[in-house]
Design an enzyme around this catalytic site. Sequence first.
Site, short mmCIF file in Angstrom:
data_model
loop_
_atom_site.label_atom_id
_atom_site.label_comp_id
_atom_site.label_asym_id
_atom_site.label_seq_id
_atom_site.Cartn_x
_atom_site.Cartn_y
_atom_site.Cartn_z
N PRO A 121 0.82 -1.23 0.00
CA PRO A 121 0.00 0.00 0.00
C PRO A 121 0.85 1.28 0.00
O PRO A 121 0.32 2.36 -0.25
CB PRO A 121 -0.81 -0.10 1.30
CG PRO A 121 -0.71 -1.52 1.74
CD PRO A 121 0.60 -2.03 1.22
N GLU A 150 4.29 -8.26 8.60
CA GLU A 150 4.18 -6.78 8.59
C GLU A 150 4.91 -6.17 7.39
O GLU A 150 4.99 -4.95 7.27
CB GLU A 150 4.75 -6.20 9.89
CG GLU A 150 4.06 -6.68 11.16
CD GLU A 150 2.54 -6.52 11.12
OE1 GLU A 150 2.07 -5.39 10.84
OE2 GLU A 150 1.84 -7.51 11.36
N ASP A 184 -11.83 -2.02 -25.24
CA ASP A 184 -11.28 -1.32 -24.08
C ASP A 184 -10.60 -0.02 -24.51
O ASP A 184 -10.78 1.01 -23.87
CB ASP A 184 -10.28 -2.20 -23.32
CG ASP A 184 -10.99 -3.31 -22.55
OD1 ASP A 184 -12.24 -3.35 -22.57
OD2 ASP A 184 -10.29 -4.13 -21.93
N1 4GY Z 1 -3.00 -2.50 -1.14
N2 4GY Z 1 -1.56 -3.04 -2.89
C1 4GY Z 1 -1.27 -4.25 -1.13
C2 4GY Z 1 -1.40 -4.81 0.21
C3 4GY Z 1 -0.49 -6.45 1.75
C4 4GY Z 1 1.92 -7.37 4.44
C5 4GY Z 1 3.12 -5.97 2.81
C6 4GY Z 1 -2.02 -3.22 -1.68
O1 4GY Z 1 -0.58 -3.90 -3.10
N3 4GY Z 1 -0.41 -4.66 -2.05
O2 4GY Z 1 -2.28 -4.46 0.96
N4 4GY Z 1 -0.47 -5.73 0.52
C7 4GY Z 1 0.69 -6.22 2.63
C8 4GY Z 1 0.73 -7.40 3.57
C9 4GY Z 1 3.17 -7.17 3.70
C10 4GY Z 1 1.97 -6.02 1.90
#
Ligand code: 4GY
Length: 249
Positions: free
Chosen positions: A90, A117, A170
Amino acid sequence: MRFDVVTLFPEMIQEAATNGVTGKAIEQERVGLSVWNPRDYTHDKHRTVDDRPYGGGPGMLMKCQPLCDAVKDARKKNEKGDTKVVYMSPQGKQITQNLLIEASHLSQLILVAGRYEGVDERFINSVCDEEWSLGDYVISGGELAALVVIDAVTRLIPGVLGDDDSAKQDSYMDGLLDYPHFTRPEESELGVVPNVLLSGNHQLINRWRMKQALGRTALRRPDLLKVKELSAEQSALLEEFKNEIQDLD
Ligand code: 4GY
């Protein structure tokens, strides 16, 4: 184009990606897919892939060394050509259709799926070229994010979708939401199919669909319309749409 996914849950990727459009593209060897488990790159008897965060706090982090060695092996599948290593999280840049179109021209995309994490920041800084996000929400691991990227990029590879198929549609509707679709029956307790779609007049049908796509985009995603250049005909269709009473569905 080949995808290599570094993941503690390789079966999750293999199971999902071998179905449907991606499955067929792999069978037809239009794309390659391999999975790399960091646990296979550990050297201790417990096959440890995680460790506690410096500074304390909850949860565990993925250690650099098994990740680095997994990526190093994945890279060997592409001695020539263009490789990008991407960590899904994220904190990354939010993916768009345009970013995925660019990615579809690479010869290798190595996707790193984190768990716990996350991963040691030094792995991201030193080994990964980019960090990509699905959007502003949190899932439990990067595998589903990697699968989204694999699916969306595979559809863009020539020959994967039928020639007369959705890829061209598309791009015709580029930057707009899709228009409404209907199938049989023509009339049911849920309502009727718009008459124009039964007319057989393909110029009228195309105009109606473009008007609907423009109108829905204006109502639901005005942010998309702001950045799109409309042709004179499209502007006229959007004005027509706005002057008609529309369902706010
Ligand atoms: N949103 N976009 C995402 C995510 C999970 C623990 C780091 C997201 O791409 N990935 O939420 N990933 C976390 C879980 C490790 C990524």
